[in-house]
Scaffold this active site. Sequence first.
Site, PDB file in Angstrom:
ATOM      1  N   HIS A  17      -9.107   4.048 -17.905  1.00 55.52           N
ATOM      2  CA  HIS A  17      -7.973   4.596 -17.138  1.00 55.52           C
ATOM      3  C   HIS A  17      -7.065   3.460 -16.651  1.00 55.52           C
ATOM      4  O   HIS A  17      -5.841   3.547 -16.749  1.00 55.52           O
ATOM      5  CB  HIS A  17      -8.453   5.329 -15.876  1.00 55.52           C
ATOM      6  CG  HIS A  17      -9.353   6.495 -16.095  1.00 55.52           C
ATOM      7  ND1 HIS A  17     -10.581   6.605 -15.507  1.00 55.52           N
ATOM      8  CD2 HIS A  17      -9.194   7.626 -16.819  1.00 55.52           C
ATOM      9  CE1 HIS A  17     -11.144   7.749 -15.835  1.00 55.52           C
ATOM     10  NE2 HIS A  17     -10.336   8.397 -16.651  1.00 55.52           N
ATOM     11  N   LYS A  41     -15.236  22.625  -9.094  1.00 54.59           N
ATOM     12  CA  LYS A  41     -15.892  21.572  -9.876  1.00 54.59           C
ATOM     13  C   LYS A  41     -16.775  20.710  -8.965  1.00 54.59           C
ATOM     14  O   LYS A  41     -16.392  20.435  -7.826  1.00 54.59           O
ATOM     15  CB  LYS A  41     -14.803  20.698 -10.522  1.00 54.59           C
ATOM     16  CG  LYS A  41     -15.086  20.324 -11.978  1.00 54.59           C
ATOM     17  CD  LYS A  41     -13.830  19.775 -12.634  1.00 54.59           C
ATOM     18  CE  LYS A  41     -14.144  18.621 -13.564  1.00 54.59           C
ATOM     19  NZ  LYS A  41     -12.946  18.088 -14.228  1.00 54.59           N
ATOM     20  N   ARG A  90      -8.500   8.607 -26.653  1.00 54.40           N
ATOM     21  CA  ARG A  90      -9.561   7.748 -27.183  1.00 54.40           C
ATOM     22  C   ARG A  90      -9.914   8.101 -28.610  1.00 54.40           C
ATOM     23  O   ARG A  90     -10.050   7.245 -29.472  1.00 54.40           O
ATOM     24  CB  ARG A  90     -10.827   7.888 -26.317  1.00 54.40           C
ATOM     25  CG  ARG A  90     -10.717   7.231 -24.983  1.00 54.40           C
ATOM     26  CD  ARG A  90     -11.807   7.702 -24.053  1.00 54.40           C
ATOM     27  NE  ARG A  90     -11.588   9.107 -23.690  1.00 54.40           N
ATOM     28  CZ  ARG A  90     -12.262   9.746 -22.762  1.00 54.40           C
ATOM     29  NH1 ARG A  90     -13.235   9.143 -22.125  1.00 54.40           N
ATOM     30  NH2 ARG A  90     -11.974  10.996 -22.473  1.00 54.40           N
ATOM     31  N   SER A 128     -15.898   8.445 -17.887  1.00 51.20           N
ATOM     32  CA  SER A 128     -16.434   8.644 -16.535  1.00 51.20           C
ATOM     33  C   SER A 128     -17.775   9.360 -16.603  1.00 51.20           C
ATOM     34  O   SER A 128     -18.674   9.083 -15.809  1.00 51.20           O
ATOM     35  CB  SER A 128     -15.465   9.472 -15.690  1.00 51.20           C
ATOM     36  OG  SER A 128     -14.262   8.790 -15.502  1.00 51.20           O
TER      37      SER A 128
HETATM   38  P1  ADP Z   1     -10.334  14.735 -16.786  1.00 47.78           P
HETATM   39  O1  ADP Z   1     -10.916  15.335 -15.571  1.00 47.78           O
HETATM   40  O2  ADP Z   1      -9.002  15.301 -17.205  1.00 47.78           O
HETATM   41  O3  ADP Z   1     -11.330  14.534 -17.922  1.00 47.78           O
HETATM   42  P2  ADP Z   1     -10.349  11.897 -16.543  1.00 47.78           P
HETATM   43  O4  ADP Z   1     -10.243  11.267 -15.197  1.00 47.78           O
HETATM   44  O5  ADP Z   1     -11.649  11.704 -17.224  1.00 47.78           O
HETATM   45  O6  ADP Z   1      -9.916  13.337 -16.284  1.00 47.78           O
HETATM   46  O7  ADP Z   1      -9.240  11.404 -17.572  1.00 47.78           O
HETATM   47  C1  ADP Z   1      -7.874  11.374 -17.308  1.00 47.78           C
HETATM   48  C2  ADP Z   1      -7.123  10.797 -18.504  1.00 47.78           C
HETATM   49  O8  ADP Z   1      -7.639   9.526 -18.826  1.00 47.78           O
HETATM   50  C3  ADP Z   1      -7.204  11.583 -19.793  1.00 47.78           C
HETATM   51  O9  ADP Z   1      -5.951  11.514 -20.434  1.00 47.78           O
HETATM   52  C4  ADP Z   1      -8.223  10.860 -20.612  1.00 47.78           C
HETATM   53  O10 ADP Z   1      -8.022  11.023 -22.007  1.00 47.78           O
HETATM   54  C5  ADP Z   1      -7.923   9.440 -20.212  1.00 47.78           C
HETATM   55  N1  ADP Z   1      -9.038   8.534 -20.419  1.00 47.78           N
HETATM   56  C6  ADP Z   1     -10.286   8.657 -19.949  1.00 47.78           C
HETATM   57  N2  ADP Z   1     -11.061   7.617 -20.343  1.00 47.78           N
HETATM   58  C7  ADP Z   1     -10.255   6.799 -21.100  1.00 47.78           C
HETATM   59  C8  ADP Z   1     -10.465   5.569 -21.823  1.00 47.78           C
HETATM   60  N3  ADP Z   1     -11.656   4.988 -21.863  1.00 47.78           N
HETATM   61  N4  ADP Z   1      -9.415   5.047 -22.474  1.00 47.78           N
HETATM   62  C9  ADP Z   1      -8.209   5.665 -22.450  1.00 47.78           C
HETATM   63  N5  ADP Z   1      -7.956   6.812 -21.819  1.00 47.78           N
HETATM   64  C10 ADP Z   1      -8.966   7.387 -21.143  1.00 47.78           C
END
Ligand code: ADP
Length: 150
Positions: A17, A41, A90, A128
């Site tokens: 992120h 959630k 990703r 995450s």
């Molecule tokens: P959600 O609850 O929508 O899954 P996240 O916090 O996991 O939220 O992700 C938010 C955004 O970050 C999404 O666009 C996701 O694709 C992107 N994202 C998550 N991990 C990565 C990563 N390792 N590299 C690039 N983008 C990521």
Amino acid sequence: MKIAVFPGSFDPITIGHEDIINRGTELFDKVIVAIGVNSSKKYMHSLDERLEMLRKTFKDNNKVEVDTYKGLTVEYCKDKKANFLLRGLRTTGDFEFEQSIATMNAKLVPDVETIFLMSNPQHSAVSSTIVRDIIRNNGNASQFLPQNIR
Ligand code: ADP
């Protein structure tokens, strides 16, 4: 002002992120990193903890603003006068999921353009969900977390 919203749960924020957000600040005047509050959630980290992690991560980047929101992401974008929704990609799995959301969001609010940045290949396996599994099992996940919150 070109303003983008980067929405997510950030439970916790990862280096994946962080990289997308920092790269976003090269493209936009402001990136609002917004935690979507979804009462149905279950999260590992409280909203306050997630906010604190975001604030610490971006304390030196004055183009990043941290916020929370409830309801539809596109409505939040309108409230914030943000014409861009920033997302990270990703894998093809992310693409399939994101494509339908972006298409429907464009129908709901045509003024908000979704912009995708490809994940840095070094971060394409970082999620995450897996970070939470490592923490839950007493492993050391620090290499997947932004420097400022390790
Ligand atoms: P959600 O609850 O929508 O899954 P996240 O916090 O996991 O939220 O992700 C938010 C955004 O970050 C999404 O666009 C996701 O694709 C992107 N994202 C998550 N991990 C990565 C990563 N390792 N590299 C690039 N983008 C990521």
